[in-house]
Design a protein around this motif. Structure first.
Motif, short mmCIF file in Angstrom:
data_model
loop_
_atom_site.label_atom_id
_atom_site.label_comp_id
_atom_site.label_asym_id
_atom_site.label_seq_id
_atom_site.Cartn_x
_atom_site.Cartn_y
_atom_site.Cartn_z
N GLN A 1 0.83 -1.21 0.00
CA GLN A 1 0.00 0.00 0.00
C GLN A 1 0.87 1.26 0.00
O GLN A 1 0.57 2.23 -0.71
N LEU A 2 1.93 1.25 0.79
CA LEU A 2 2.80 2.43 0.86
C LEU A 2 3.54 2.66 -0.44
O LEU A 2 3.70 3.81 -0.89
N ALA A 3 4.00 1.58 -1.06
CA ALA A 3 4.71 1.72 -2.34
C ALA A 3 3.78 2.25 -3.43
O ALA A 3 4.16 3.12 -4.22
N LYS A 4 2.55 1.74 -3.48
CA LYS A 4 1.59 2.20 -4.48
C LYS A 4 1.24 3.67 -4.25
O LYS A 4 1.01 4.43 -5.20
N ASP B 1 2.79 7.67 14.34
CA ASP B 1 1.91 8.82 14.12
C ASP B 1 1.78 9.14 12.63
O ASP B 1 0.71 9.54 12.16
N ALA B 2 2.89 8.96 11.88
CA ALA B 2 2.83 9.19 10.43
C ALA B 2 1.89 8.20 9.76
O ALA B 2 1.12 8.55 8.85
N LEU B 3 1.91 6.97 10.23
CA LEU B 3 1.03 5.94 9.68
C LEU B 3 -0.42 6.19 10.07
O LEU B 3 -1.35 5.94 9.30
N THR B 4 -0.62 6.71 11.28
CA THR B 4 -1.97 7.09 11.71
C THR B 4 -2.55 8.15 10.78
O THR B 4 -3.73 8.09 10.40
N GLU C 1 -6.32 9.67 6.39
CA GLU C 1 -6.51 10.21 5.04
C GLU C 1 -7.09 9.18 4.08
O GLU C 1 -7.35 9.49 2.91
N GLY C 2 -7.25 7.94 4.56
CA GLY C 2 -7.80 6.88 3.72
C GLY C 2 -6.78 6.23 2.81
O GLY C 2 -7.15 5.55 1.84
#
Length: 327
Positions: A167-170, A277-280, A285-286
């Motif tokens: 998900q992060l790479a996309k 917190d960054a991942l939160t 943001e969806g």
């Protein structure tokens, strides 16, 4: 309180549900009533005492009698020096650096391990994030994932780290190839994988395609073979693997960096609130959603860890300590 305890290394048969005293928070600690805890590969490794490095601090018997690192819950009490949390706060975090103990109804943890859980995030979702998503984030960061349009391969993409990494790479515009078993490939496609490879049918290191970044969650291929399918200026990051492969990588990585301009590194996990917190924020943001395969109760921890250890998990496995899975 109830807690899952083990006194010696071995199989899941060593895990027992016992009654012990509720701990009391010291100085910078908070007492958390645990609502959910996720199962990680570290739980499996520490239970067995394999690989041998997992025995550091407890060569003969386990240093920590209660496993479980990724928790979510509610603060019940705070120590005298706690500054940022109060009783009633809903929190989550990775407590592997401050004592473990998640497979229990209560646990005392350092306040710096805990992030505030958004109201829209379930306790189950919150418990799924800390270790796996932080590992994914840090692995992609090493691979300079903020650059334009990378080709990324994730080996072992169907578990917790892999589903977050995909998900992060996309999110950063990468073209992503995912490697895992047959039963996980459709799930990976649904998360946005551009290409999928069934490792039982094909060896990605022998195919005619190379990548800017290889994130290796399981460490199943020899370093020389992985290097072959790495582009010039590319990066290989080992998140998990055997001790022999880690040693091989540490010895050969500097050589490949000089002779072929390819970076090969072992990811050193660094639990921290800033990344949580960054991942939160991404969740709010969806742009990030924990993939939860199965949920178990506290008295089913044996089954939960066994299921993960057998390699079946699609995403995260959650142990719900409270009765309502979605509280």
């Amino acid at each position: 309180m109830k807690a899952i305890i083990y006194e010696k290394y071995g199989t899941t048969d060593e895990l027992e549900l016992n009654e012990i005293d509720i701990p009391y928070p010291q100085n910078n600690e908070v007492l958390v009533k645990v609502h959910a805890v996720s199962v990680n590969s570290w739980d499996w490794d520490l239970l067995r005492g394999k690989p041998f490095l997992t025995r550091l601090g407890g060569m003969i018997k386990p240093k920590h009698r209660i496993l479980g690192a990724d928790i979510s819950g509610r603060v019940e009490a705070v120590g005298s020096h706690v500054k940022h949390l109060v009783a009633g706060d809903e929190v989550f975090g990775d407590i592997s650096w401050c004592g473990w103990g998640g497979f229990a109804e209560y646990v005392c943890v350092h306040e710096d391990a805990m992030s505030i859980k958004p109201a829209s995030m379930t306790f189950d979702q919150a418990a799924a994030i800390p270790q796996a998503a932080v590992l994914a984030l840090q692995g992609l960061r090493i691979g300079r994932q903020n650059t334009k349009r990378q080709t990324v391969l994730i080996n072992g993409a169907g578990g917790g780290v892999g589903t977050f990494a995909l998900q992060l790479a996309k999110l950063h515009g990468a073209e992503v190839t995912c490697v895992d078993s047959t039963q996980k490939l459709n799930m990976l496609k649904s998360l946005g994988a551009n290409y999928v490879i069934d490792y039982k049918k094909e060896d990605f290191t022998q195919l005619d395609k190379s990548y800017d970044l290889i994130l290796d969650v399981v460490g199943t291929r020899y370093i020389f073979n992985c290097k072959r399918v790495l582009n010039p200026n590319g990066t290989y990051v080992m998140v998990g693997g055997s001790l022999s492969l880690i040693i091989q990588l540490l010895c050969l990585g500097p050589l490949f960096a000089k002779t072929e301009n390819k970076t090969l590194k072992v990811l050193v996990h660094k639990p921290n609130k800033k990344d949580q917190d960054a991942l939160t924020k991404l969740y709010m943001e969806g742009n990030l959603l924990p993939v939860i395969d199965r949920r178990y109760n506290l008295n089913q921890v044996k089954e939960a860890i066994r299921y993960l250890g057998e390699g079946h998990a699609k995403g995260k496995i959650i142990v719900s300590v409270v009765d309502n899975f979605q509280t």
